[in-house]
Scaffold this active site. Structure first.
Site, PDB file in Angstrom:
ATOM      1  N   LYS A  13       6.203  -2.551  -0.397  1.00 59.30           N
ATOM      2  CA  LYS A  13       6.944  -3.334   0.604  1.00 59.30           C
ATOM      3  C   LYS A  13       7.580  -4.577  -0.017  1.00 59.30           C
ATOM      4  O   LYS A  13       8.736  -4.877   0.248  1.00 59.30           O
ATOM      5  CB  LYS A  13       6.019  -3.752   1.764  1.00 59.30           C
ATOM      6  N   ARG A  88       0.636  -6.064  12.121  1.00 62.82           N
ATOM      7  CA  ARG A  88      -0.346  -5.130  11.562  1.00 62.82           C
ATOM      8  C   ARG A  88      -1.285  -4.597  12.635  1.00 62.82           C
ATOM      9  O   ARG A  88      -2.147  -3.770  12.321  1.00 62.82           O
ATOM     10  CB  ARG A  88      -1.171  -5.850  10.511  1.00 62.82           C
ATOM     11  N   ARG A 171      -8.743  -2.038   2.260  1.00 59.54           N
ATOM     12  CA  ARG A 171      -7.441  -2.383   2.850  1.00 59.54           C
ATOM     13  C   ARG A 171      -6.745  -1.129   3.366  1.00 59.54           C
ATOM     14  O   ARG A 171      -6.102  -1.144   4.414  1.00 59.54           O
ATOM     15  CB  ARG A 171      -6.562  -3.092   1.806  1.00 59.54           C
TER      16      ARG A 171
END
Ligand code: AMP
Length: 219
Positions: A13, A88, A171
């Site tokens: 990203k 998120r 993560r």
């Protein structure tokens, strides 16, 4: 252009964000970068966020939503922006929708980047970042001209604390359980563009930029 970059950690990203903001002249808003800066400066937000970040957990919604609201108020966001790493969670996406609807300026596109999990682990554990500007490199795939030195400002390259394999797996797990549902959220709003981020960096950015340009031409 009001844009969001969505995808798991390590999918590229940050690298693609740099190219998109250059192509469309909009500011790059990375909540990860804002939080790392707050941690470095030991601000009250940074002190609260640090423990979550070190473990690869999400920082609580309220903290991140406030940071983004404040940033979107800055004058350089009037004509658009690229959000990277935000939202998120569905709560963050809903908070963003309500801020943008007050400004009468909804999101134009959400670019979803996807790649194979093993590829992502390889990318993250081999990632090195400049200790001054944060620019990302990779020990195999994106080497600096001089070993361990940033091409742009000669800063030393370091490994992010959350780029070790255990934290990376956590993560990715957080992405699967809390963030991935945003794909449905934005598909329902008919703004999602999906791009395979497994190939070469240049061809991925051309694909993203061409898709965004053709959308822009239609609008
Ligand atoms: P990133 O650089 O985007 O991978 O973010 C690094 C870390 O910052 C994440 O693992 C989270 O701990 C925190 N973070 C960044 N953005 C958010 C967000 N939108 N919501 C919650 N935590 C975030």
């Amino acid at each position: 252009m009001r844009l969001i970059l969505l995808g798991p950690p390590g999918v590229g990203k940050g690298t693609q964000a740099e190219r998109i903001v250059n192509a469309f002249s909009v500011p790059h808003i990375s909540t990860g970068d804002i939080l790392r800066e707050a941690v470095k400066n030991e601000t009250p937000t940074g002190l609260k966020a640090k423990a979550y970040m070190d473990k690869g957990e999400l920082v609580p919604d309220m903290i991140v939503i406030d940071l983004v609201k404040e940033r979107l108020d800055d004058g350089d966001c009037t004509d658009g922006f690229l959000l990277d790493g935000f939202p998120r969670t569905v709560a963050q996406a809903e908070a963003l929708d309500s801020v943008l609807s007050e400004m009468n300026s909804p999101i134009d596109s959400v670019i979803q980047l996807y790649a194979d999990e093993d590829e992502i682990v390889k990318r993250l554990t081999g990632r090195r970042v400049c200790s001054i500007c944060g620019k990302a490199y990779h020990v195999m795939f994106l080497k600096p001209k001089i070993e361990n030195i940033c091409d742009d400002d000669k800063g030393a390259l370091i490994q992010r604390k959350d780029d070790n394999e255990e934290t990376v797996r956590n993560r990715l797990n957080v992405y699967e359980t809390k963030t991935k549902e945003l794909i449905d959220y934005y598909t329902d709003k008919d703004v999602l563009i999906s791009v395979d981020a497994g190939g070469a960096i240049d061809s991925i950015s051309s694909e993203i930029i061409n898709k965004l340009k053709s959308l822009d031409a239609v609008q």
